[in-house]
Design an enzyme around this catalytic site. Structure first.
Site, mmCIF file in Angstrom:
data_model
loop_
_atom_site.group_PDB
_atom_site.id
_atom_site.type_symbol
_atom_site.label_atom_id
_atom_site.label_comp_id
_atom_site.label_asym_id
_atom_site.label_seq_id
_atom_site.Cartn_x
_atom_site.Cartn_y
_atom_site.Cartn_z
ATOM 1 C CG ASP A 1 9.435 26.390 14.385
ATOM 2 O OD1 ASP A 1 10.665 26.416 14.552
ATOM 3 O OD2 ASP A 1 8.715 25.418 14.709
ATOM 4 C CE1 TYR B 1 6.822 19.862 14.681
ATOM 5 C CE2 TYR B 1 7.196 22.028 13.727
ATOM 6 C CZ TYR B 1 7.328 21.147 14.779
ATOM 7 O OH TYR B 1 7.946 21.567 15.910
ATOM 8 C CE LYS C 1 11.516 22.862 15.461
ATOM 9 N NZ LYS C 1 10.410 23.287 14.590
ATOM 10 C CG HIS D 1 12.146 17.831 16.052
ATOM 11 N ND1 HIS D 1 11.265 17.814 15.002
ATOM 12 C CD2 HIS D 1 11.462 18.360 17.089
ATOM 13 C CE1 HIS D 1 10.103 18.306 15.387
ATOM 14 N NE2 HIS D 1 10.199 18.637 16.655
#
Length: 317
Positions: free
Chosen positions: A49, A54, A83, A114
């Site tokens: 994931d 990120y 996302k 998200h």
């Protein structure tokens, strides 16, 4: 409480592995991520994931490419989720193409919105300013997400941090229903109402922060330090993390623990060959509930579509 398989079928027919490796962390070292992914693949993980937010897509992509070249796993054996960040709602297709370039993949298995929030490009992070919020247009962004499926850029689409009401609103106009809702969920935030609703409309729930999140200012994590969970772990000869993850699996959800520690990555995957008892579930069901991430930064009294956290979560808090 019965056996749990390693995968579950989504409403698209795609199978999602129930334990995945999360890669969300601030100021992370790309080499650490690559090592963690390599370790996870060796242990047996086949679900990873990430998200554009990120900044771990490139490192994950490098690690997967290396694994594919070495024959440690085939692309079709690995499930990759990324996302759409709130700044990219106006061009979801381009945003996903950028993520795919970072990941060095032709497609992802799951692409999620998200947050149910739309922000202008270059918005302040982690706390958006008043001028950063833009009017919501969920119907248009979902049409663009559906276009990502039609173009073959993702196998499935879904949402993250959506309440039951927001999913209901989305289903009223979606041609392709969301396959997954990824939310905070753990024994101290069990989300029963949301899980029951998602089950009714055939949407799989996936848990980010399944171990309760980062320690607070006092160095305490409410889930990992909970005496009830510790007692259950001791009884079974397991770690508190293993009990917490097993609890999630027995609720019918997938879990995405994040760790870059080889020992913990291994332990977090050792949750398939044992079960919790009815008594264990009864004790956990009675734990006091408290959400760790309120999403307060996504609210304000002027420009955000949500004037309070209650509005953001539609009272599910």
């Amino acid at each position: 409480m019965g056996s749990v398989g390693r995968v579950v079928e989504l409403n698209t027919g795609t199978k999602i592995p129930l334990v995945g490796l999360g890669t969300a962390a601030m100021n992370q070292n790309p080499e650490e991520i690559k090592t963690a992914v390599a370790t996870a693949l060796e242990v047996g993980y086949r679900h990873f994931d990430t998200a554009s937010l990120y900044r771990s897509e490139c490192a994950l992509g490098d690690a997967l490419k290396d694994a594919f070249l070495k024959g440690l796993a085939a692309r079709e054996e690995v499930f990759v989720t990324t996302k759409l960040w709130s700044e990219d709602w106006d061009d979801s297709v381009s945003a996903l193409r950028t993520s795919l370039k970072n990941l060095q993949l032709d497609y992802v298995d799951l692409y999620l919105i998200h947050w149910p929030v739309r922000l202008r490009k270059g918005a302040s992070f982690p706390i958006p300013k008043e001028e950063d919020f833009l009017p919501l247009d969920l119907e248009s962004v979902w049409q663009a997400m559906e276009q990502c499926v039609h173009l073959g850029l993702t196998k499935a689409i879904g949402v993250s941090n959506f309440s039951s009401k927001k999913i209901g609103d989305l289903l009223s106009h979606a041609k392709i229903p969301p396959a997954v809702n990824q939310v905070e969920m753990h024994p101290l935030w069990q989300q029963k109402k949301l899980r029951d609703y998602c089950s009714k409309v055939n949407i799989h729930v996936s848990a980010w922060s399944p171990l309760g999140g980062a320690p607070n200012a006092q160095g305490s994590n409410g889930v990992m330090d909970n005496p009830v969970i510790k007692e259950i772990a001791e009884k079974h000869g397991k770690t508190t993390a293993q009990v917490t993850l097993r609890w999630g699996l027995e609720q019918g959800i997938s879990v995405l623990p994040k760790s870059y520690n080889k020992g913990r990555i291994t332990q977090n995957f050792q949750v398939f060959d044992w079960s919790l008892t009815a008594e264990d579930h009864s004790k956990i069901s009675r734990l006091e509930q408290k959400k760790a991430n309120l999403g307060l930064e996504m609210t304000n009294s002027t420009t955000s579509p949500y004037k309070s956290v209650e509005e953001l979560w539609d009272g599910e808090i």
